[in-house]
Design an enzyme around this catalytic site. Structure first.
Site, PDB file in Angstrom:
ATOM      1  N   CYS A 136       0.827  -1.206   0.000  1.00  0.00           N
ATOM      2  CA  CYS A 136       0.000   0.000   0.000  1.00  0.00           C
ATOM      3  C   CYS A 136       0.865   1.260   0.000  1.00  0.00           C
ATOM      4  CB  CYS A 136      -0.917  -0.019   1.226  1.00  0.00           C
ATOM      5  SG  CYS A 136      -1.909   1.456   1.422  1.00  0.00           S
ATOM      6  N   CYS A 139      -0.347   4.058   2.256  1.00  0.00           N
ATOM      7  CA  CYS A 139      -0.079   3.821   3.681  1.00  0.00           C
ATOM      8  C   CYS A 139       1.392   4.059   4.010  1.00  0.00           C
ATOM      9  CB  CYS A 139      -0.406   2.373   4.059  1.00  0.00           C
ATOM     10  SG  CYS A 139      -2.011   1.819   3.510  1.00  0.00           S
ATOM     11  N   ASP A 140       2.283   3.586   3.158  1.00  0.00           N
ATOM     12  CA  ASP A 140       3.690   3.458   3.551  1.00  0.00           C
ATOM     13  C   ASP A 140       4.656   4.323   2.764  1.00  0.00           C
ATOM     14  OD1 ASP A 140       2.844   1.563   5.368  1.00  0.00           O
ATOM     15  OD2 ASP A 140       3.179  -0.113   4.016  1.00  0.00           O
TER      16      ASP A 140
HETATM   17  P1  FAD Z   1      -9.787  -6.602   7.213  1.00  0.00           P
HETATM   18  O1  FAD Z   1      -8.937  -5.721   8.045  1.00  0.00           O
HETATM   19  O2  FAD Z   1      -9.116  -7.358   6.118  1.00  0.00           O
HETATM   20  O3  FAD Z   1     -10.522  -7.623   8.204  1.00  0.00           O
HETATM   21  C1  FAD Z   1     -11.332  -8.650   7.746  1.00  0.00           C
HETATM   22  C2  FAD Z   1     -11.398  -9.718   8.811  1.00  0.00           C
HETATM   23  O4  FAD Z   1     -12.448 -10.635   8.507  1.00  0.00           O
HETATM   24  C3  FAD Z   1     -10.127 -10.553   8.928  1.00  0.00           C
HETATM   25  O5  FAD Z   1      -9.784 -10.706  10.269  1.00  0.00           O
HETATM   26  C4  FAD Z   1     -10.555 -11.890   8.320  1.00  0.00           C
HETATM   27  O6  FAD Z   1      -9.839 -12.983   8.797  1.00  0.00           O
HETATM   28  C5  FAD Z   1     -12.001 -11.943   8.794  1.00  0.00           C
HETATM   29  N1  FAD Z   1     -12.764 -12.946   8.088  1.00  0.00           N
HETATM   30  C6  FAD Z   1     -12.802 -13.194   6.749  1.00  0.00           C
HETATM   31  N2  FAD Z   1     -13.640 -14.218   6.482  1.00  0.00           N
HETATM   32  C7  FAD Z   1     -14.145 -14.621   7.684  1.00  0.00           C
HETATM   33  C8  FAD Z   1     -15.036 -15.656   8.067  1.00  0.00           C
HETATM   34  N3  FAD Z   1     -15.580 -16.476   7.164  1.00  0.00           N
HETATM   35  N4  FAD Z   1     -15.325 -15.816   9.378  1.00  0.00           N
HETATM   36  C9  FAD Z   1     -14.777 -14.988  10.309  1.00  0.00           C
HETATM   37  N5  FAD Z   1     -13.917 -13.984   9.997  1.00  0.00           N
HETATM   38  C10 FAD Z   1     -13.596 -13.815   8.701  1.00  0.00           C
HETATM   39  N6  FAD Z   1      -4.708   1.162   5.889  1.00  0.00           N
HETATM   40  C11 FAD Z   1      -4.524   2.385   6.391  1.00  0.00           C
HETATM   41  O7  FAD Z   1      -5.461   3.188   6.451  1.00  0.00           O
HETATM   42  N7  FAD Z   1      -3.297   2.763   6.886  1.00  0.00           N
HETATM   43  C12 FAD Z   1      -2.221   1.940   6.881  1.00  0.00           C
HETATM   44  O8  FAD Z   1      -1.120   2.316   7.302  1.00  0.00           O
HETATM   45  C13 FAD Z   1      -2.396   0.628   6.344  1.00  0.00           C
HETATM   46  N8  FAD Z   1      -1.363  -0.250   6.319  1.00  0.00           N
HETATM   47  C14 FAD Z   1      -1.592  -1.507   5.841  1.00  0.00           C
HETATM   48  C15 FAD Z   1      -0.528  -2.417   5.877  1.00  0.00           C
HETATM   49  C16 FAD Z   1      -0.724  -3.707   5.435  1.00  0.00           C
HETATM   50  C17 FAD Z   1       0.429  -4.683   5.473  1.00  0.00           C
HETATM   51  C18 FAD Z   1      -1.988  -4.115   4.942  1.00  0.00           C
HETATM   52  C19 FAD Z   1      -2.212  -5.533   4.480  1.00  0.00           C
HETATM   53  C20 FAD Z   1      -3.047  -3.217   4.906  1.00  0.00           C
HETATM   54  C21 FAD Z   1      -2.850  -1.903   5.345  1.00  0.00           C
HETATM   55  N9  FAD Z   1      -3.875  -0.969   5.314  1.00  0.00           N
HETATM   56  C22 FAD Z   1      -3.695   0.273   5.841  1.00  0.00           C
HETATM   57  C23 FAD Z   1      -5.193  -1.294   4.748  1.00  0.00           C
HETATM   58  C24 FAD Z   1      -6.174  -1.638   5.883  1.00  0.00           C
HETATM   59  O9  FAD Z   1      -5.576  -2.586   6.718  1.00  0.00           O
HETATM   60  C25 FAD Z   1      -7.474  -2.173   5.302  1.00  0.00           C
HETATM   61  O10 FAD Z   1      -8.015  -1.229   4.410  1.00  0.00           O
HETATM   62  C26 FAD Z   1      -8.489  -2.440   6.418  1.00  0.00           C
HETATM   63  O11 FAD Z   1      -7.951  -3.313   7.385  1.00  0.00           O
HETATM   64  C27 FAD Z   1      -9.768  -3.047   5.862  1.00  0.00           C
HETATM   65  O12 FAD Z   1     -10.595  -3.355   6.933  1.00  0.00           O
HETATM   66  P2  FAD Z   1     -11.732  -4.464   6.860  1.00  0.00           P
HETATM   67  O13 FAD Z   1     -12.340  -4.505   8.218  1.00  0.00           O
HETATM   68  O14 FAD Z   1     -12.606  -4.213   5.707  1.00  0.00           O
HETATM   69  O15 FAD Z   1     -10.997  -5.826   6.514  1.00  0.00           O
END
Ligand code: FAD
Length: 311
Positions: A136, A139-140
């Site tokens: 990203c 982000c970084d």
């Molecule tokens: P996620 O955070 O992906 O969470 C989804 C969750 O649902 C996971 O825990 C998954 O295991 C769970 N899940 C999926 N299927 C199931 C199921 N069947 N049963 C139960 N649980 C399930 N964004 C920023 O704003 N700033 C940053 O600095 C930044 N740095 C990042 C660094 C990295 C390495 C990564 C990978 C991403 C980064 N992001 C950053 C992006 C940010 O993390 C995502 O946009 C955000 O986490 C999305 O949130 P979400 O809740 O939609 O999904």
């Protein structure tokens, strides 16, 4: 049979935790399934988060997620660290089966299962995430001021990331397996016109090197000749796509051509009544913690209104 919950949330990332906080404060006693192996979602795989408002010094990704979870639990959200493995969302009452085979019932479901960044599948890739390897640029990027960086990919996202990174980096090398880019012409032209961007076509990353716990460079391989060469970089951005976690919902909910859940924007309403979706499982445009938090809150408010109208 289990009790019928008002709302069950799938996913414990920023979207799911925020939906849990809001529905808990609305006295809906939410039950959240947060995954058996990936509790807290994508931010738990990174170190410093500098762009989440409210933390002028930055905040550690896992700490931010622990705090989001604790805040939701404080208001009565119930969290189970398990996966939902099967769903039937089509009826008035929704059925969700966890990995032990227990069936949970709910009047409303909020899906916040996120999406996974595609990986190269190389040793060191996960270990060096947040230590030179990133998915990203937004982000970084700022961490890579005056550094030499490599970006992998040939689509719009890769070109946009490469162009964005030239604001900070000394040089950006785009590595692409083919001899032409997939990105749209206007995006390609912008990248080609940028003096800081060089291209390594017909090439792939063969090895990710580690030095003192940080990215120490990469080895490039020519896909035709197999010849390898070292590239001295301290940043590796992988931009080869994302996979929304929607296998569970295929055939029940409307998904777009890339597999993301479609919602009636600006709401979080999906194609099924009583089912709401938020965060990266919907969003292939912004993919930020703060936008996931925003749509998580919207999903909770949409679910609350749906339940109130349903009676
Ligand atoms: P996620 O955070 O992906 O969470 C989804 C969750 O649902 C996971 O825990 C998954 O295991 C769970 N899940 C999926 N299927 C199931 C199921 N069947 N049963 C139960 N649980 C399930 N964004 C920023 O704003 N700033 C940053 O600095 C930044 N740095 C990042 C660094 C990295 C390495 C990564 C990978 C991403 C980064 N992001 C950053 C992006 C940010 O993390 C995502 O946009 C955000 O986490 C999305 O949130 P979400 O809740 O939609 O999904």
């Amino acid at each position: 049979m289990s009790e019928i919950r008002e709302v069950v949330i799938i996913g414990s990332g920023p979207a799911g935790c925020t939906a849990a906080l809001y529905t808990a404060r609305a006295q809906l006693r939410p039950l959240l399934f947060g995954s058996s192996i990936f509790v807290g979602g994508s931010l738990t795989t990174t170190t410093e988060v500098e762009n989440f408002p409210g933390f002028p010094e930055g905040v550690d990704g896992p700490v931010l997620m622990e705090n989001m979870r604790a805040q939701a639990e404080k208001f009565g959200a119930e969290m189970i660290d398990d996966d939902i493995v099967e769903v039937d969302l089509t009826g008035d009452i929704k059925f969700l089966t966890d990995s032990s085979g227990t069936v949970h019932r709910a009047k409303a479901v909020i899906i916040a299962t996120g999406s996974g960044y595609r990986k190269l599948g190389l040793p060191n890739e996960d270990e060096l995430s947040g230590r030179g390897v990133s998915w990203c640029a937004t982000c970084d990027g700022l961490f890579f001021r005056d550094r030499d960086i490599v970006v992998v990919g040939g689509g719009d996202t890769a070109m946009e990331e490469a162009t964005f990174l030239t604001r900070f980096a000394r040089s950006v090398t785009v590595v692409h397996r083919r001899s032409t880019l997939r990105a749209s012409k206007v995006v390609q032209d912008r990248a080609f016109a940028d003096d800081k961007i060089a291209f390594a076509f017909d090439s792939e990353i063969a090895e990710i090197k580690e030095t003192g716990g940080m990215l120490g460079g990469v080895v490039l391989r020519d896909v035709f000749t197999g010849a390898t060469r070292d590239l001295e970089v301290t940043g590796l951005f992988i931009a080869i796509g994302h996979d929304p976690r929607t296998e569970l919902f295929t055939g029940q909910l409307d998904l777009d051509t890339e597999g993301y859940i479609t919602v009636a924007a600006p709401t979080t309403l999906t194609s099924l009544p009583g089912v709401f979706a938020a965060g990266d499982v919907v969003d292939h445009t912004y993919r930020q913690a703060i936008t996931a938090v925003g749509t998580g809150a919207a999903a909770a408010l949409d679910a609350e209104r749906y339940l109130a109208a349903r009676g």
